[in-house]
Each structure stands twice: as structure tokens, then as C-alpha cells.
Design a protein around this motif. Structure first.
Motif, PDB file in Angstrom:
ATOM      1  N   UNK A 236      14.856  42.083  64.965  1.00 11.93           N
ATOM      2  CA  UNK A 236      14.341  40.809  65.476  1.00 11.93           C
ATOM      3  C   UNK A 236      12.826  40.718  65.309  1.00 11.93           C
ATOM      4  N   UNK A 237      12.126  41.841  65.505  1.00  7.29           N
ATOM      5  CA  UNK A 237      10.676  41.850  65.296  1.00  7.29           C
ATOM      6  C   UNK A 237      10.347  41.595  63.824  1.00  7.29           C
ATOM      7  N   UNK A 238      11.102  42.207  62.931  1.00  8.73           N
ATOM      8  CA  UNK A 238      10.880  41.998  61.497  1.00  8.73           C
ATOM      9  C   UNK A 238      11.179  40.549  61.115  1.00  8.73           C
ATOM     10  N   UNK A 239      12.249  39.990  61.666  1.00  6.91           N
ATOM     11  CA  UNK A 239      12.569  38.588  61.396  1.00  6.91           C
ATOM     12  C   UNK A 239      11.424  37.682  61.853  1.00  6.91           C
ATOM     13  N   UNK A 240      10.830  37.983  63.006  1.00 10.61           N
ATOM     14  CA  UNK A 240       9.668  37.205  63.469  1.00 10.61           C
ATOM     15  C   UNK A 240       8.525  37.270  62.459  1.00 10.61           C
ATOM     16  N   UNK A 241       8.271  38.452  61.904  1.00  7.22           N
ATOM     17  CA  UNK A 241       7.203  38.592  60.899  1.00  7.22           C
ATOM     18  C   UNK A 241       7.541  37.807  59.632  1.00  7.22           C
ATOM     19  N   UNK A 242       8.817  37.845  59.241  1.00  5.66           N
ATOM     20  CA  UNK A 242       9.257  37.085  58.065  1.00  5.66           C
ATOM     21  C   UNK A 242       9.069  35.593  58.315  1.00  5.66           C
ATOM     22  N   UNK A 243       9.423  35.134  59.509  1.00  4.45           N
ATOM     23  CA  UNK A 243       9.223  33.720  59.847  1.00  4.45           C
ATOM     24  C   UNK A 243       7.740  33.345  59.816  1.00  4.45           C
ATOM     25  N   UNK A 244       6.881  34.234  60.289  1.00  2.40           N
ATOM     26  CA  UNK A 244       5.439  33.961  60.231  1.00  2.40           C
ATOM     27  C   UNK A 244       4.980  33.823  58.780  1.00  2.40           C
ATOM     28  N   UNK A 245       5.486  34.699  57.915  1.00  2.00           N
ATOM     29  CA  UNK A 245       5.111  34.650  56.496  1.00  2.00           C
ATOM     30  C   UNK A 245       5.611  33.380  55.816  1.00  2.00           C
ATOM     31  N   UNK A 246       6.749  32.873  56.278  1.00  2.00           N
ATOM     32  CA  UNK A 246       7.350  31.714  55.621  1.00  2.00           C
ATOM     33  C   UNK A 246       6.920  30.387  56.229  1.00  2.00           C
ATOM     34  N   UNK A 247       6.237  30.426  57.362  1.00  2.00           N
ATOM     35  CA  UNK A 247       5.955  29.213  58.133  1.00  2.00           C
ATOM     36  C   UNK A 247       5.233  28.126  57.344  1.00  2.00           C
ATOM     37  N   UNK A 248       4.344  28.479  56.463  1.00  2.00           N
ATOM     38  CA  UNK A 248       3.550  27.472  55.757  1.00  2.00           C
ATOM     39  C   UNK A 248       3.877  27.415  54.271  1.00  2.00           C
ATOM     40  N   UNK A 249       5.059  27.904  53.915  1.00  2.00           N
ATOM     41  CA  UNK A 249       5.471  27.907  52.516  1.00  2.00           C
ATOM     42  C   UNK A 249       6.773  27.117  52.385  1.00  2.00           C
ATOM     43  N   UNK A 250       6.696  25.908  51.856  1.00  2.00           N
ATOM     44  CA  UNK A 250       7.899  25.069  51.773  1.00  2.00           C
ATOM     45  C   UNK A 250       8.929  25.565  50.757  1.00  2.00           C
ATOM     46  N   UNK A 251       8.583  26.586  49.985  1.00  2.00           N
ATOM     47  CA  UNK A 251       9.500  27.129  48.990  1.00  2.00           C
ATOM     48  C   UNK A 251      10.098  28.472  49.403  1.00  2.00           C
ATOM     49  N   UNK A 252       9.851  28.892  50.638  1.00  2.00           N
ATOM     50  CA  UNK A 252      10.382  30.161  51.149  1.00  2.00           C
ATOM     51  C   UNK A 252      11.325  29.844  52.304  1.00  2.00           C
ATOM     52  N   UNK A 253      12.604  30.183  52.114  1.00  5.27           N
ATOM     53  CA  UNK A 253      13.647  29.825  53.076  1.00  5.27           C
ATOM     54  C   UNK A 253      14.234  31.082  53.707  1.00  5.27           C
ATOM     55  N   UNK A 254      14.441  31.029  55.024  1.00  6.63           N
ATOM     56  CA  UNK A 254      14.993  32.164  55.764  1.00  6.63           C
ATOM     57  C   UNK A 254      16.220  31.676  56.517  1.00  6.63           C
ATOM     58  N   UNK A 255      17.351  32.344  56.271  1.00  6.91           N
ATOM     59  CA  UNK A 255      18.614  31.978  56.905  1.00  6.91           C
ATOM     60  C   UNK A 255      19.241  33.218  57.526  1.00  6.91           C
ATOM     61  N   UNK A 256      19.910  33.021  58.668  1.00  5.48           N
ATOM     62  CA  UNK A 256      20.608  34.127  59.324  1.00  5.48           C
ATOM     63  C   UNK A 256      21.977  33.664  59.811  1.00  5.48           C
ATOM     64  N   UNK A 257      22.791  34.633  60.171  1.00  6.54           N
ATOM     65  CA  UNK A 257      24.087  34.332  60.768  1.00  6.54           C
ATOM     66  C   UNK A 257      23.918  33.627  62.111  1.00  6.54           C
TER      67      UNK A 257
END
Length: 174
Positions: free
Chosen positions: A52-73
Motif C-alpha cells: 500500500x505504501x508503494x502504491x501511494x508512491x506510484x500514485x504520487x508519481x502518476x498524479x501529474x502525468x495524463x499518460x500514466x495509468x494505475x489500476x488495481x483490483x
């Protein structure tokens, strides 16, 4: 955008799957191919605080990039959606630092998708002969191989067909 190149990694959000390295790789590729997109799809477990901590970091990295998508179950992405992404992407990334067998590699190869992957665990045994140069040790090598595949449609097709045959021959039962 189905008219633009799509990179995909399907894996747990785990440090050994190196999602932050995949994002770094994507950003290097984007310098040469600005229209590229990245989708990261992963399953989350309720008892994995590190995930969950890593997912939070991934979300931070993707927050301002409209071409980076993060999906989970957790958001309802399951096996059907993963299948659609695997079939619709241009290159699959499995930049694992440690790995068991790495089933998602065989899944992608079975769908005739080229894979750029870390040289970890059982991943190398899944690669067809002549394509092991797509096994990489760092983000720069990973980006170089992805750029090459995106720029060479014929190589992507040859790799995909050879990968499917490798999976059929070595990993499927009659």
C-alpha cells in the motif's frame, strides 16, 4: 488512447517488481516517443502494508502525468480487464528484480506480445531463443529495448509469434 503506443506492466505493487523503475523507464522512453502511454495494473492485499505504501508512491508519481495509468483490483480491475490490456498493449514490461516463475510473462507471450523483462527467477526460461537480449538489468537497457520494439513493428511481431510458440512448446500440456 488506442491510437497511441501503450506499455504495460501487470504485477503486485511490490518492491521486487520495481514499479518505480518501470515509471523511470517509461519517462526515458517518452523522451524519444512522446506519445507513449504506460499502464500499471496490480493486485493489492489487505495484509501488505508495504504494498500500500508503494502504491501511494506510484500514485504520487502518476498524479501529474495524463499518460500514466494505475489500476488495481480494489478499483474493480480483474482478470478480464487484464486480458484486454495485455491484448491491446504494444509492449509488456516485467522489470522484476526478483521473481519466481513470472507467469505474466508467459501470459503476454501467449498473446503474441513482446516482453522486456528483468533477468530474474524463471523469466529467462520463458523467452524464445534469439530474443534474450530483451532481458535487461537496468532502466536504461529497458528503455533502449522498448524504444527499439516500438520503432520496429516487424520485430514486435516476430518476437510475439516466437514467444507464443515457446509457451506452446514448453509450458502447455497436450
Amino acid at each position: 488512447d488506442i491510437n497511441r503506443p501503450l506499455l504495460l506492466q501487470v504485477s503486485r505493487f511490490d518492491p521486487w517488481k520495481d514499479p518505480l523503475g518501470v515509471i523511470e523507464t517509461y519517462r526515458i522512453v517518452k523522451r524519444e516517443i512522446p506519445e507513449v502511454q504506460l499502464a500499471l495494473i496490480g493486485a493489492m492485499a489487505g495484509d501488505d502494508p508495504e504494498g500500500w505504501q508503494l502504491l501511494d508512491r506510484v500514485h504520487q508519481e502518476s498524479a501529474h502525468d495524463p499518460d500514466l495509468f494505475v489500476f488495481t483490483n480494489v478499483a474493480g480491475v480483474g482478470s478480464m480487464e487484464v486480458n484486454v490490456f495485455q491484448r491491446g498493449c504494444d509492449v509488456v514490461i516485467q522489470k522484476s528484480l526478483r521473481e519466481g516463475f513470472g507467469l505474466v510473462v508467459s501470459e503476454a507471450l501467449w498473446k503474441e506480445k513482446p516482453v522486456v523483462a528483468g533477468r530474474a527467477g524463471g523469466i529467462p526460461m520463458q523467452f524464445p531463443k534469439g530474443f534474450d537480449h530483451y532481458l535487461v538489468d537496468n532502466v536504461d537497457e529497458c528503455a533502449t529495448q522498448i524504444v527499439y520494439l516500438l520503432q520496429h513493428l516487424g520485430e514486435r511481431g516476430e518476437f510475439g509469434r516466437a514467444g507464443q510458440e515457446q509457451v506452446r512448446r514448453e509450458f502447455l500440456l497436450p
